[in-house]
Design a protein around this motif. Structure first.
Motif, PDB file in Angstrom:
ATOM      1  N   MET A 147      94.967  38.659  68.298  1.00 14.74           N
ATOM      2  CA  MET A 147      93.938  38.953  69.310  1.00 14.74           C
ATOM      3  C   MET A 147      92.659  39.480  68.659  1.00 14.74           C
ATOM      4  N   SER A 148      91.573  38.926  69.059  1.00 12.15           N
ATOM      5  CA  SER A 148      90.301  39.419  68.542  1.00 12.15           C
ATOM      6  C   SER A 148      89.982  40.742  69.241  1.00 12.15           C
ATOM      7  N   VAL A 157      86.962  41.596  69.695  1.00  9.36           N
ATOM      8  CA  VAL A 157      85.644  41.427  70.303  1.00  9.36           C
ATOM      9  C   VAL A 157      85.837  41.046  71.763  1.00  9.36           C
ATOM     10  N   GLN A 158      85.081  41.690  72.601  1.00 10.17           N
ATOM     11  CA  GLN A 158      85.277  41.508  74.029  1.00 10.17           C
ATOM     12  C   GLN A 158      84.565  40.270  74.563  1.00 10.17           C
ATOM     13  N   VAL A 159      85.277  39.504  75.344  1.00 12.34           N
ATOM     14  CA  VAL A 159      84.644  38.401  76.059  1.00 12.34           C
ATOM     15  C   VAL A 159      84.274  38.919  77.428  1.00 12.34           C
ATOM     16  N   SER A 160      83.006  38.830  77.767  1.00 16.52           N
ATOM     17  CA  SER A 160      82.607  39.469  79.013  1.00 16.52           C
ATOM     18  C   SER A 160      82.128  38.470  80.052  1.00 16.52           C
ATOM     19  N   ASP A 161      82.315  38.838  81.320  1.00 19.64           N
ATOM     20  CA  ASP A 161      81.847  38.029  82.436  1.00 19.64           C
ATOM     21  C   ASP A 161      80.499  38.528  82.932  1.00 19.64           C
ATOM     22  N   ARG A 189      77.225  41.225  81.479  1.00 21.25           N
ATOM     23  CA  ARG A 189      76.761  42.070  80.372  1.00 21.25           C
ATOM     24  C   ARG A 189      75.495  42.768  80.796  1.00 21.25           C
ATOM     25  N   PRO A 211      76.982  35.667  81.959  1.00 20.47           N
ATOM     26  CA  PRO A 211      76.581  34.935  80.747  1.00 20.47           C
ATOM     27  C   PRO A 211      75.925  33.593  81.020  1.00 20.47           C
ATOM     28  N   ARG A 212      76.264  32.961  82.136  1.00 18.01           N
ATOM     29  CA  ARG A 212      75.728  31.621  82.344  1.00 18.01           C
ATOM     30  C   ARG A 212      74.275  31.606  82.811  1.00 18.01           C
ATOM     31  N   VAL A 246      71.882  36.771  78.325  1.00 18.99           N
ATOM     32  CA  VAL A 246      72.667  37.750  77.549  1.00 18.99           C
ATOM     33  C   VAL A 246      72.274  37.757  76.072  1.00 18.99           C
ATOM     34  N   GLN A 247      71.606  36.721  75.627  1.00 23.81           N
ATOM     35  CA  GLN A 247      71.233  36.652  74.213  1.00 23.81           C
ATOM     36  C   GLN A 247      70.018  37.504  73.860  1.00 23.81           C
TER      37      GLN A 247
END
Lengths: 291, 797, 168
Positions: free
Chosen positions: C1-2, C4-8, C10, C27-28, C73-74
């Protein structure tokens, strides 16, 4: 034209990126400059579940020389490469080719690694690395691999990278001083993907004969093509019009162009020969006999 | 008529390159385009489109889409049809034509890729698009009619079951004795000319926000339209809501180019969604939608021949213009291909005509308005054929044109088919262009290039632009279910400032600036004292048609000139009372009304405003109505025909077939030039569109009638590197039938530019005898022409 | 498991035209939509949403970028200039003035992107030729002007900026 729902993770280093790719498998996608991926998202032609943003990996933005090769880190912006004096000196074909990659604004964001990994055979960078005999460095859970460019591109938009590997660098062999380079690109408009683009690097020996030649074509096959046959025909000859014409004439037999809305395959085949001839001619004119 | 010399305009603004009043806020990013508008409680919609060109819809399941959180409503064709009538068609120029009507959402059958099938309203566009993916539609494919040949084939499948074939009708215009002319001609030249599909493609896609209040039964719209009055009338037709309960507001338009003249299904869909949800609904066409949902145009084949005497005199023109229509009629029906026929004789006197228009249905997207309408293809007919004739007869390309021009003394000149040209000095205009070409040294450039083995060519095109559409009764006579007049209100307020209300739309051409120029000169006030209001049917007057047909300057301008003239007279009468002088002895300059020759004895417009609105006692003449407002309705007695001669310098790469545009000249006459900077802008922009259409832009359909160019990666708008520099020269021959002498200029470039490219390419390749007949001239197509010509030449040797 | 968090969602905090905007975004959401809807900066226009037309061009950390080709998010921690940031205190800047004086715009829709593109270009090439201007703006589509007046505007702006520079 709004992207579908997607998860997002920022990778702080290569290890984190590889970990995320391994965890999310083929549902994940590396987000680099985004110049190709984001439109695919907006058209909903790509729908990864997770985007692994590698832009924060500062270590991957570099240009350095290493053992006779120019090494460019994956997230190095194309614009930085285009303007780099180091690049201009070591691999002058790169800035020449980059001027045909989209527009300045695209190159400000677009990365070298992203373009190579996207593996569009009509794009410029994949052909440059292929025809120069460069290498692609990828890293994954099983460590680092260095893959010859001709083995790296395996088909339309597909490469030898495994799902859990990240392209980390591209290695371009340094061209000897005095090498003439030329890029002849036929696109409908400046900045568009090539209908056909021809790349040539020619170096002349003290006797005025070709002692190094690298030739490549974009837009003529499912993968970027290096023209070994034409290179062999030219090596050791003086680059006369006849010799160049004869070498270029071998090109159509070694490519498999397809038809699309901009040009039929037959036209591409014909242009491949014409443009590589023009590119060799210009590169030869630009080469300087070195002693 | 007599030919007036160029107007020596003593006025301050008219004729000057005034920078635009519109610009500062646009430059500062403070413009307001439809997608910038938000209204309270607004939700957003998206449209599901057919992936097939021809199919029966056997089922639609929207249940999963309805269940998606954030979705307010999902609408399908049957539901829409219950409350909305078919999409209106306002041009029916062909007698007994079959009209293929459709609704905003397909009910049981789709007839083109991209036809709207269902729509979703949701909290935002992201969710709306998510919901579209959950709608399941079952299609039963039907045989596809992909192009003109397929449509005309004897055993062609038909798009409409009760039609015998796909031909909508035919209309022929005849003049003189065409058969005799052709039989006795010394030379007949012919060509089959094809213009591919293209569209106006404004950079701002279309959009609307509709609020249908079910309790008041009012429809309130923000709509990116060139024709708010027409939209209001047509919404009323579709929904049965009376016009006075419909308000259409038009914010800044990000380009129109005819595409935003037409009335689209999306505004109907948004209205129904609003009615059902009780919320204002925004529906923005995204770029992807635009390629299938905004009117296509240009798609046409023209099989024509021209008969001449040996001395180059044209004696006859005949042929058929096939309009390659889509799967249903758009707002303007088959108007554009029809107009090609009416303009196919161009500036030339051709006594014998036999001209037929035959619009045909295919499984492509509907055909509609695009700047230039039919005229660019009419221009291809006369300009290509006259050059073919010059070649055949060994005559100079420009001399054969000169020989056949309608001479100045023969105006007004009836063309033989519908139009009467009002005025013109065609030969002078040709000479202007030729002089500029010489001045720029093109012939020498060409000679030098040829000596270096490069293929450089010079092309010419002479065009006419029937503008100021048009006399209402004549428009009605030729099948338009709409009028052509324009109404303007010019008001001076209580502090002496001016507001102009016009039904025209400001879509980038600078109408606000030129209207202020015209009114300022007429009224004698500074331009800064004038505000122009457009784009709201609740406050602005009615205009026939809309902003299209190059009518905003001549017709809108004429109405403003006339209203301003009457207002000036009233201002003088009020001022006369204040100055205790005779109105006849007064003049207005810079907002100051004084007795001629006694500038010290004066009042300001502020004083006049005060006298007419507030303190009337002893100041407003007894018999004057309070307030200062004049209305004018101008319905032109005839159209105004602009014209121009355009020249182009190109280089052809014979190896790749790539054409590079090096330089471009246009000599032009649009009567009185109100603002030369803006006129040049119109000419340049139109030319760029034509050059794009001639070389780059094409909506390509494959054999399944799938659109293959539905992105900006494949539909290629010209960039700054594809367009040459421009040099414009003007002559001013005032329009005799339009107050102010103004002719339209909006479409000039688009009409002139396509045949122009062909002329230049032919010239660059004159040693091979290449004759370009198909547009766009893509590199592969040109290489094929070059190879064929080379082979012919070798065969002949 | 990484780890690093995958977020919906941010939190994004970004400086735009000198103001700090902080918002929670999915993120989209593209940067273009974020600017227009979250920040109310509608001067950045959407002409294609696939990175070809250039109407959404902005300045991101000193370089132009297409706002439709980035996710909001970038840009956490970044500095952005949009067209709204060009004019100061109600005064158009020299580039905007040049566009006004030379009729460098008609409908105004491409103008925001053109101005941002030209801003970067003139920083890198203060004394350009017409041909260089054409290449520089070739990634920004204009459907109204036929480009000639835009080229003229940019050249005029270069002259004005050089004169301003000289005056200093």
């Amino acid at each position: 034209m709004k992207p579908p729902a997607v998860g997002y993770a920022r990778a702080g280093d290569v290890q984190e990126a590889v970990g995320l790719l391994a965890e999310h498998g083929t549902d994940s996608k590396v987000l680099a400059g985004g110049q190709s991926l984001v439109p695919l998202l907006s058209f909903r032609l790509a729908r990864p579940s997770v985007l692994v943003d590698v832009n924060p990996i500062g270590d991957l933005a570099y240009i350095r020389e290493d053992d006779g090769a120019l090494v460019i880190g994956a997230t190095t912006r194309q614009r930085d490469v285009e303007l780099s004096p180091v690049v201009a000196e070591a691999v002058p074909m790169l800035p020449e080719a980059l001027r045909h990659v989209g527009h300045v604004t695209n190159r400000n964001r677009g990365t070298v690694g992203g373009s190579v990994a996207h593996a569009d055979s009509a794009a410029e960078l994949p052909t440059v690395v292929t025809c120069l005999g460069g290498e692609i460095v990828v890293e994954g859970p099983r460590g680092r691999r260095t893959i010859a460019a001709e083995d790296y591109f395996t088909g339309t938009f597909t490469t030898a990278t495994e799902y859990d590997e990240l392209l980390t660098a591209v290695r371009f062999p340094r061209l000897p001083a005095g090498t003439g380079v030329a890029v002849e690109e036929l696109a409908r408009r400046h900045g568009d993907f090539a209908i056909v683009a021809a790349f040539a690097a020619v170096h002349l020996g003290p006797d005025g004969t070709v002692d190094l030649v690298r030739l490549g074509l974009s837009g003529v096959d499912s993968v970027p093509r290096r023209l070994h046959e034409a290179e062999a025909a030219l090596l050791g000859t003086r680059p006369t019009a006849e010799a160049i014409t004869a070498a270029a004439a071998t090109a159509p037999n070694t490519i498999r162009p397809s038809s699309d809305v901009h040009a039929p395959a037959g036209y591409r085949r014909e242009m491949a020969e014409l443009l590589i001839r023009r590119a060799i001619t210009t590169a030869s004119e630009r080469s300087e006999v070195t002693t | 008529m007599t030919i007036a010399e160029p107007v020596q305009n003593p006025s301050r603004y008219t004729g000057s390159p005034i920078r635009r009043t519109e610009d500062p806020r646009l430059l500062a990013g403070r413009g307001q385009y439809v997608d910038d508008v938000t209204v309270p409680k607004m939700i957003e919609a998206a449209v599901l489109r057919s992936p097939l060109a021809h199919a029966r819809i056997t089922g639609i399941d929207v249940s999963r889409a309805r269940e998606l959180p954030g979705v307010f409503d999902v609408l399908v064709g049957e539901e829409l049809a219950a409350v909305a009538g078919p999409q209106p068609v306002i041009w029916t120029p062909i007698t007994d034509q079959r009209i293929a009507r459709t609704r905003a959402l397909a009910v049981d059958r789709v007839r083109w890729v991209g036809q709207a099938v269902a729509a979703v309203a949701a909290v935002d566009r992201y969710v709306a698009e998510d919901a579209l993916e959950l709608i399941e539609v079952d299609y039963e494919p039907l045989p596809v009619v992909a192009d003109l040949d397929a449509a005309l084939a004897p055993d062609a499948p038909t798009l409409y079951d009760d039609w015998p074939d796909n031909v909508t009708g035919s209309q022929t215009y005849r003049a003189g004795e065409p058969e005799e002319a052709f039989d006795s001609a010394d030379v007949v030249v012919s060509g089959s000319f094809t213009h591919g599909r293209a569209f106006g493609c404004p950079l701002e896609p279309r959009g609307c926000i509709v609020n249908w209040d079910a309790f008041e039964n009012t429809l309130d719209l923000w709509l990116s339209t060139q024709s708010p009055n027409l939209a209001r009338d047509l919404l009323s037709e579709v929904f049965g809501v009376p016009v006075h309960k419909i308000r259409v507001r038009t914010p800044n338009l990000g380009g129109g180019f005819g595409n935003k003249f037409d009335f689209y299904g999306e505004e109907v869909i948004a209205a129904v969604l609003s009615h059902r949800t009780g919320r204002p609904v925004k529906l923005i066409e995204d770029r992807s939608d635009s390629f299938v949902a905004t009117s296509h145009s240009r798609d046409q084949r023209l099989d024509f021949e021209m008969a001449l005497r040996r001395d180059g005199t044209i004696v006859g023109l005949r042929g058929v213009s096939y309009g390659v229509l889509g799967g249903a009629f758009g707002t303007v029906g088959s108007g554009p291909p029809w107009a090609s026929v009416l303009t196919s004789m161009g500036p030339y006197k051709i006594p014998n005509l036999d001209l037929t228009v035959t619009p045909v249905l295919t499984n492509r997207a509907p055909y509609g308005s695009y700047r230039g309408w039919g005229a660019p293809k009419g221009n291809i007919v006369h300009e290509r054929l006259i050059e073919f004739a010059a070649r055949e007869l060994g005559m100079d390309r420009t001399e054969i044109r000169r020989k056949n021009f309608v001479p100045p003394e023969e105006f007004p000149y009836f063309s033989g088919a519908a139009f009467t040209y009002d005025s013109g000095r065609y030969a002078d205009c040709l000479d202007l262009a030729l002089a500029k070409v010489q001045e720029l040294g093109w012939p020498q450039q060409q000679e030098r290039a040829r000596a270096e083995g490069r293929s450089v060519g010079i092309g010419y095109s002479f065009h006419i632009e029937p503008s100021a559409y048009g006399p209402s009764r004549i428009m009605n006579l030729v099948g338009l279910a709409h009028s052509g007049f324009d109404e303007a209100v010019v008001r001076m307020d209580s502090v002496g400032k001016i507001t102009i209300y016009s039904g025209q739309i400001n879509m980038g051409q600078g109408t606000h600036t030129i209207y202020a120029q015209l009114a300022a000169d007429t009224l004698g006030v500074p331009m800064d004292d004038i505000v122009v209001v457009t784009g709201d049917t609740d406050s602005c007057p009615y205009t026939g048609y809309g902003t299209g047909g190059s009518r905003a300057a001549p017709l809108g301008g004429a109405a403003i000139l006339r209203a301003s003239g009457r207002l000036r007279a009233k201002i003088l009468r009020v001022a006369a009372e204040l100055l205790e002088a005779s109105a006849d002895d007064l003049e207005i300059e810079n907002g100051k009304i004084s007795v001629k020759g006694a500038p010290g004895h004066s009042v300001s417009t502020r004083d006049v405003g005060d006298a007419a609105y507030r303190r009337l006692l002893d100041r407003l003449p007894e018999n004057e109505m309070p307030t200062l407002e004049e209305v004018d309705v101008f319905d032109p007695p005839n159209m105004a025909t602009s014209y121009g001669c355009t020249a182009l310098l190109v280089e052809v790469d014979r190896g790749t077939g790539r054409v590079t545009l090096l330089d471009c000249v246009q000599a032009h006459d649009c009567g009185t030039v109100i603002n030369p900077m803006l006129v040049d802008g119109q000419l340049a922009g139109g030319l760029a569109q034509a050059l794009g259409g001639a070389l780059l832009e094409e909506l390509v359909y494959d054999e399944e009638a799938q659109l293959r160019t539905a992105s900006f990666m494949d539909y290629l708008l010209p960039t700054a590197l594809d367009i040459p520099p421009f040099h414009f020269v003007h002559q001013e021959t005032p329009a005799p039938d339009i107050p102010g002498g103004i002719k339209g200029v909006g479409e000039a470039g688009t009409i002139a530019g396509v045949s122009l490219v062909a002329s230049a390419i032919d010239d660059a390749l004159s040693d091979l005898g290449v004759a370009v007949t198909r547009f766009p001239v893509t590199p592969p197509r040109l290489v094929e022409l070059i190879r064929d010509a080379e082979q012919r030449k070798e065969g002949a040797q | 498991m990484s780890d690093v968090q995958v977020s919906d969602k941010r939190t994004v905090s970004v400086t735009i035209n000198g103001h700090v905007y902080t918002a929670e975004v999915a993120p989209r959401v593209t940067l273009a939509d974020f600017l227009r809807k979250e920040c109310g900066l509608t001067g950045t226009h959407l002409g294609c949403e696939h990175g070809v037309c250039g109407a959404c061009t902005i300045m991101l950390d000193g370089r132009t970028a297409r706002a439709c080709l980035m996710l909001a998010v970038q840009v956490d921690g970044c500095t952005i200039t949009t067209v709204e940031g060009l004019a100061r205190n109600g005064e158009l800047n020299p580039l905007q003035q040049a566009f006004w004086d030379n009729h460098g715009l008609q409908c105004g829709f491409c103008t925001s992107g053109m101005l941002m593109c030209a801003t970067e270009f003139l920083e890198q090439n203060p004394k350009p030729t017409g041909e260089e201007v054409r290449e520089a703006i070739s990634g920004n589509l204009c459907r109204c002007t036929g480009y000639a007046s835009i080229v003229k505007s940019v050249l005029d702006a270069a002259d004005r900026m050089a004169a301003d520079e000289g005056a200093r």
